[in-house]
Motif scaffolding. Structure first.
Motif, PDB file in Angstrom:
ATOM      1  N   ARG A 202       0.750  -0.603  -0.063  1.00  0.00           N
ATOM      2  CA  ARG A 202      -0.056  -0.080  -0.236  1.00  0.00           C
ATOM      3  C   ARG A 202       1.133   1.386  -0.158  1.00  0.00           C
ATOM      4  O   ARG A 202       0.620   2.198  -0.843  1.00  0.00           O
ATOM      5  CB  ARG A 202      -1.131  -0.262   1.323  1.00  0.00           C
ATOM      6  N   THR A 203       2.109   1.278   0.670  1.00  0.00           N
ATOM      7  CA  THR A 203       2.831   2.645   0.780  1.00  0.00           C
ATOM      8  C   THR A 203       3.618   2.790  -0.548  1.00  0.00           C
ATOM      9  O   THR A 203       2.895   3.516  -0.807  1.00  0.00           O
ATOM     10  CB  THR A 203       3.750   2.400   2.297  1.00  0.00           C
ATOM     11  N   GLU A 206       1.196   3.654  -3.079  1.00  0.00           N
ATOM     12  CA  GLU A 206       0.872   5.868  -2.465  1.00  0.00           C
ATOM     13  C   GLU A 206       1.587   6.430  -3.054  1.00  0.00           C
ATOM     14  O   GLU A 206       0.974   7.426  -3.579  1.00  0.00           O
ATOM     15  CB  GLU A 206      -0.061   5.426  -0.984  1.00  0.00           C
ATOM     16  N   ARG A 209       1.121   6.570  -6.929  1.00  0.00           N
ATOM     17  CA  ARG A 209       0.277   7.646  -6.783  1.00  0.00           C
ATOM     18  C   ARG A 209       0.431   9.138  -6.725  1.00  0.00           C
ATOM     19  O   ARG A 209      -0.294   9.462  -7.397  1.00  0.00           O
ATOM     20  CB  ARG A 209      -1.340   7.094  -5.980  1.00  0.00           C
ATOM     21  N   ASN A 210       0.422   9.630  -6.115  1.00  0.00           N
ATOM     22  CA  ASN A 210       1.309  10.870  -5.293  1.00  0.00           C
ATOM     23  C   ASN A 210       2.461  11.211  -6.632  1.00  0.00           C
ATOM     24  O   ASN A 210       1.532  12.869  -6.580  1.00  0.00           O
ATOM     25  CB  ASN A 210       1.934  10.584  -4.053  1.00  0.00           C
TER      26      ASN A 210
END
Length: 291
Positions: A202-203, A206, A209-210
């Motif tokens: 997940r990290t 993300e 995505r950021n």
């Protein structure tokens, strides 16, 4: 007169069942575990097996177009199985790149474009340092132009790489050129324990995505590679086993399938070490693939 609820409920339902909108499949190599090139019959068998698994997978990511006659053999089999393909075009080595483009255009000429989910130009080239961001961005735009000339202007073209490449500011030209960004993430290779696997997955997703959102807001990030090995050496806290691969599937795969276009790594690679394959030599699942 229609009540407010009679209008609101269908609208809510349309936003609370996103899973049907996402592609979910596997990375499929052009070679058998023995190293031999797959025949059209081998590809047909692959798609048949994928459909028979829990989840009834009907899409796959291919690493190349010309190697082993990948598209020449895989596309007819995919059409017969009503399967979609995320096509790979190798971007390094100019002669190889030219052969890949030619194979893609020939497949379109022969079979149209309904089998194409999208096209990835290159795979982890930035991570390996095999090319520059400027050159890769130019190749992405070139492939988009070639597809448009063949009547496939709506086909999304992007690139697949690691989160470490996507967060590097020097690669922002590639993000700008992409219609979609492919994220490759392996908590195993980063030494995370399987208990830490989902959080690590997940990290890092993300982070990608950021980074993409800052450069080109609205660009979708696809999960193009992740998995956990059933055999192989330990890496830090990460150890391979059927039980650990099962645990990572139940957490990361089942979550990702519900929230992003996802292509798992991989169906079979039992001749490799570590082996990330979810199927044995008999094409039977090595662990429970239900979600």
């Amino acid at each position: 007169m229609l009540s407010f609820l009679s209008i609101l409920v269908p609208l809510l339902l349309s936003f609370t069942a996103p899973s049907a909108a996402y592609w979910k499949g596997f990375n499929l190599p052009g070679n058998l575990p023995s190293g031999a090139c797959k025949t059209r019959e081998d590809w047909a068998h692959d798609f048949s097996v994928l459909k028979s698994l829990p989840g009834q997978f009907t899409s796959a990511r291919l690493f190349a177009s010309s190697d082993c006659g990948t598209l020449a053999n895989a596309v007819p089999a995919a059409l017969a199985a009503n399967a979609g393909l995320l096509v790979g075009v190798w971007a390094t080595d100019n002669a190889h790149y030219e052969a890949e483009k030619a194979a893609l255009l020939q497949a379109i000429q022969q079979h149209g474009t309904q089998w194409i989910i999208a096209v990835s130009v290159g795979s982890e080239d930035l991570y390996r340092g095999d090319t520059s961001a400027a050159n890769l961005a130019s190749q992405i735009r070139e492939v988009k132009s070639l597809l448009c000339e063949r009547g496939a202007c709506g086909t999304e073209v992007g690139h697949v790489d690691t989160w470490t490449a996507w967060v590097d500011p020097k690669n922002e030209d590639v993000i700008r050129a992409c219609d979609f960004v492919g994220h490759d993430g392996y908590p195993y290779w980063e030494g995370a324990s399987v208990e830490q696997g989902l959080d690590a997955f997940r990290t890092n997703l993300e982070k990608t995505r950021n980074a993409v959102g800052r450069v080109k807001p609205g660009t979708w990030v696809w999960v193009t590679e992740t998995g956990w090995p059933v055999t192989g050496a330990s890496v830090g806290l990460a150890s391979s086993s059927v039980a650990n691969a099962q645990a990572y599937w139940k957490s990361a795969a089942c979550e990702s399938f519900r929230g992003a276009h996802t292509f798992w790594y991989t169906t079979q690679d039992y001749a490799s070490s570590p082996s990330f394959g979810v199927l044995g030599a008999d094409f039977k699942p090595l662990y429970d693939l239900s979600c």
